[in-house]
Design an enzyme around this catalytic site. Structure first.
Site, PDB file in Angstrom:
ATOM      1  N   ALA A  74      71.418  57.857   6.313  1.00  0.00           N
ATOM      2  CA  ALA A  74      71.055  59.264   6.322  1.00  0.00           C
ATOM      3  C   ALA A  74      69.803  59.377   5.456  1.00  0.00           C
ATOM      4  CB  ALA A  74      72.190  60.094   5.751  1.00  0.00           C
ATOM      5  N   GLY A 119      74.627  55.929   7.030  1.00  0.00           N
ATOM      6  CA  GLY A 119      74.761  56.698   8.268  1.00  0.00           C
ATOM      7  C   GLY A 119      74.362  55.895   9.503  1.00  0.00           C
ATOM      8  N   GLU A 142      76.873  53.860   0.124  1.00  0.00           N
ATOM      9  CA  GLU A 142      76.926  55.219  -0.439  1.00  0.00           C
ATOM     10  C   GLU A 142      77.359  55.257  -1.892  1.00  0.00           C
ATOM     11  OE1 GLU A 142      77.939  54.376   2.549  1.00  0.00           O
ATOM     12  OE2 GLU A 142      77.149  55.813   4.005  1.00  0.00           O
TER      13      GLU A 142
HETATM   14  N1  DAK Z   1      66.150  57.777   3.721  1.00  0.00           N
HETATM   15  C1  DAK Z   1      64.850  58.135   3.589  1.00  0.00           C
HETATM   16  N2  DAK Z   1      63.828  57.263   3.533  1.00  0.00           N
HETATM   17  C2  DAK Z   1      64.130  55.963   3.618  1.00  0.00           C
HETATM   18  C3  DAK Z   1      65.475  55.500   3.755  1.00  0.00           C
HETATM   19  C4  DAK Z   1      66.511  56.478   3.818  1.00  0.00           C
HETATM   20  N3  DAK Z   1      67.799  56.147   3.983  1.00  0.00           N
HETATM   21  N4  DAK Z   1      65.454  54.147   3.791  1.00  0.00           N
HETATM   22  C5  DAK Z   1      64.165  53.789   3.689  1.00  0.00           C
HETATM   23  N5  DAK Z   1      63.371  54.866   3.582  1.00  0.00           N
HETATM   24  C6  DAK Z   1      61.907  54.894   3.445  1.00  0.00           C
HETATM   25  C7  DAK Z   1      61.498  54.384   2.061  1.00  0.00           C
HETATM   26  O1  DAK Z   1      61.622  55.415   1.103  1.00  0.00           O
HETATM   27  C8  DAK Z   1      60.067  53.991   2.325  1.00  0.00           C
HETATM   28  O2  DAK Z   1      59.270  55.151   2.350  1.00  0.00           O
HETATM   29  P1  DAK Z   1      57.806  55.174   1.611  1.00  0.00           P
HETATM   30  O3  DAK Z   1      58.069  54.796   0.207  1.00  0.00           O
HETATM   31  O4  DAK Z   1      57.009  54.158   2.367  1.00  0.00           O
HETATM   32  O5  DAK Z   1      57.339  56.579   1.813  1.00  0.00           O
HETATM   33  C9  DAK Z   1      60.120  53.446   3.753  1.00  0.00           C
HETATM   34  O6  DAK Z   1      61.306  53.977   4.340  1.00  0.00           O
HETATM   35  C10 DAK Z   1      60.195  51.932   3.806  1.00  0.00           C
HETATM   36  O7  DAK Z   1      61.286  51.508   2.993  1.00  0.00           O
HETATM   37  P2  DAK Z   1      61.129  50.450   1.807  1.00  0.00           P
HETATM   38  O8  DAK Z   1      59.724  50.434   1.269  1.00  0.00           O
HETATM   39  O9  DAK Z   1      62.231  50.701   0.823  1.00  0.00           O
HETATM   40  O10 DAK Z   1      61.359  49.090   2.596  1.00  0.00           O
HETATM   41  P3  DAK Z   1      61.994  47.747   2.037  1.00  0.00           P
HETATM   42  O11 DAK Z   1      61.772  46.728   3.086  1.00  0.00           O
HETATM   43  O12 DAK Z   1      61.490  47.452   0.648  1.00  0.00           O
HETATM   44  O13 DAK Z   1      63.552  48.031   1.894  1.00  0.00           O
HETATM   45  C11 DAK Z   1      65.693  48.912   2.618  1.00  0.00           C
HETATM   46  C12 DAK Z   1      64.303  48.308   3.046  1.00  0.00           C
HETATM   47  C13 DAK Z   1      66.396  49.362   3.895  1.00  0.00           C
HETATM   48  C14 DAK Z   1      66.527  47.798   1.949  1.00  0.00           C
HETATM   49  C15 DAK Z   1      65.464  50.069   1.627  1.00  0.00           C
HETATM   50  O14 DAK Z   1      64.525  50.981   2.227  1.00  0.00           O
HETATM   51  C16 DAK Z   1      66.707  50.823   1.300  1.00  0.00           C
HETATM   52  O15 DAK Z   1      67.532  50.357   0.501  1.00  0.00           O
HETATM   53  N6  DAK Z   1      66.860  52.011   1.881  1.00  0.00           N
HETATM   54  C17 DAK Z   1      67.937  52.913   1.590  1.00  0.00           C
HETATM   55  C18 DAK Z   1      69.174  52.396   2.243  1.00  0.00           C
HETATM   56  C19 DAK Z   1      70.390  53.274   1.949  1.00  0.00           C
HETATM   57  O16 DAK Z   1      70.821  53.394   0.812  1.00  0.00           O
HETATM   58  N7  DAK Z   1      70.897  53.866   3.004  1.00  0.00           N
HETATM   59  C20 DAK Z   1      72.092  54.625   2.944  1.00  0.00           C
HETATM   60  C21 DAK Z   1      71.737  56.038   2.765  1.00  0.00           C
HETATM   61  S1  DAK Z   1      73.189  56.929   2.278  1.00  0.00           S
HETATM   62  C22 DAK Z   1      77.175  62.746   3.518  1.00  0.00           C
HETATM   63  C23 DAK Z   1      76.492  62.628   4.684  1.00  0.00           C
HETATM   64  C24 DAK Z   1      75.954  61.399   5.025  1.00  0.00           C
HETATM   65  C25 DAK Z   1      76.080  60.318   4.178  1.00  0.00           C
HETATM   66  C26 DAK Z   1      76.780  60.478   3.005  1.00  0.00           C
HETATM   67  C27 DAK Z   1      77.356  61.678   2.664  1.00  0.00           C
HETATM   68  N8  DAK Z   1      77.725  64.025   3.174  1.00  0.00           N
HETATM   69  C28 DAK Z   1      76.980  65.174   3.564  1.00  0.00           C
HETATM   70  C29 DAK Z   1      78.757  64.071   2.238  1.00  0.00           C
HETATM   71  C30 DAK Z   1      75.405  59.116   4.470  1.00  0.00           C
HETATM   72  C31 DAK Z   1      74.775  58.491   3.457  1.00  0.00           C
HETATM   73  C32 DAK Z   1      73.834  57.456   3.700  1.00  0.00           C
HETATM   74  O17 DAK Z   1      73.512  57.062   4.798  1.00  0.00           O
END
Ligand code: DAK
Length: 268
Positions: A74, A119, A142
């Site tokens: 997400a 997500g 998360e």
């Molecule tokens: N959201 C927004 N932007 C994101 C993103 C994300 N999930 N993942 C990556 N990006 C963006 C980065 O910020 C970066 O943007 P700029 O800095 O260039 O502007 C760009 O994509 C490229 O990412 P990286 O520079 O970080 O690339 P790397 O190769 O170094 O790393 C990575 C790739 C996938 C390992 C890293 O980007 C990363 O760790 N991303 C976050 C992954 C993550 O934590 N995803 C889970 C999100 S939590 C709920 C509803 C829904 C949910 C929970 C609760 N309720 C309403 C209760 C769901 C939650 C989730 O999905």
């Protein structure tokens, strides 16, 4: 913004292409590794509402743009400032979409082409089949962000791979590679990235060659039956089996076998 041009739908964050009755839905926000914001969730909901009643589509493939990410979660930028009420609304939008995919009358294949996190992992879990490229990575991170999965991850992951393995992934936020995801039954196949879409299309084509009415009922029997106890689920299967015999596809399928020729199914 969504515009409708003839039969083609155009989206801000998706590309949708239908060829040979296979709709390929590509999540297209490469600058954010295809992260799901509200707009993207709404656009996906529009697609799945349309597909459900669209005779021109028989199988859907969901994938991400680029070679790095399926969906990196997400959108954390959008989520960061949410109030509790907004977070609840965002979660509801996601839940409704995942349920629409799960209950879609057409089979849905996730072609997971890279990071499938949070997500994004939940999106893949709501699809019927998951095919991963060798560089795919899966996690429910998360807890690292101080939240829990909000699009059904705590429920669907445990149902797919079992409680112990699901809890390990959910509690640690560990990221696993495609081979490990295959080993624990999270994905159906792992293929080189350049073969991913073709593998998904070839599975879709195989499904399209079968009786469409039966394909629809198989998905319904498995997905609805898993929510029931075994006796009621078997009873449900019995009812659906009976229903097949009211279809032209059953008559054609069995006749074509006896006449030693390919079946010409009409989907009724
Ligand atoms: N959201 C927004 N932007 C994101 C993103 C994300 N999930 N993942 C990556 N990006 C963006 C980065 O910020 C970066 O943007 P700029 O800095 O260039 O502007 C760009 O994509 C490229 O990412 P990286 O520079 O970080 O690339 P790397 O190769 O170094 O790393 C990575 C790739 C996938 C390992 C890293 O980007 C990363 O760790 N991303 C976050 C992954 C993550 O934590 N995803 C889970 C999100 S939590 C709920 C509803 C829904 C949910 C929970 C609760 N309720 C309403 C209760 C769901 C939650 C989730 O999905």
């Amino acid at each position: 913004m969504i515009t409708v041009k003839g039969d083609e739908m155009e989206f801000e964050n998706l590309k949708v292409e239908t060829t040979n009755r296979i709709a390929v839905v590509t999540i297209n926000r490469p600058e954010a590794l295809n992260a799901l914001n509200e707009q993207t969730l709404s656009e996906l909901q529009t697609v799945f509402t349309d597909v459900n009643n669209n005779d021109g589509v028989r199988v859907v493939i969901v994938t991400g743009s680029g070679k790095k990410a399926f969906v990196a979660g997400a959108d954390i930028v959008a989520m960061q400032q949410l109030s509790a009420l907004d977070a609840r609304r965002f979660s509801k939008l996601g839940h409704e979409l995942m349920r629409s995919i799960e209950t879609c009358s057409k089979p849905v294949i996730a072609a997971v082409n890279g990071f499938s996190l949070g997500g994004g992992c939940e999106l893949a879990l709501s699809c019927d089949v998951r095919i991963a490229s060798e560089n795919a990575r899966f996690s429910q991170p998360e807890v690292s962000l101080g939240v829990i999965p909000g699009f059904g991850g705590t429920q669907r992951l445990a149902r797919l791979i079992g409680k112990g393995r699901a809890l390990e992934l959910l509690l640690t936020g560990d990221m696993i590679d495609a081979d490990e995801a295959y080993r624990i039954g999270m994905v159906n196949k792992v293929v080189p990235q350049e073969e991913l879409l073709e593998t998904a299309k070839s599975m879709a084509t195989k499904i399209i060659g079968k009786g469409p009415f039966a394909v629809k009922l198989v998905k319904e029997a498995v997905c609805t039956g898993l929510e029931m106890d075994l006796d009621r689920a078997n009873q449900y299967e019995t009812e659906l089996f009976g229903l097949c015999f009211a279809s032209l596809d059953q008559k054609e399928g069995m006749l074509s076998f006896l006449e030693k020729r390919p079946a010409n199914f009409v989907g009724q």
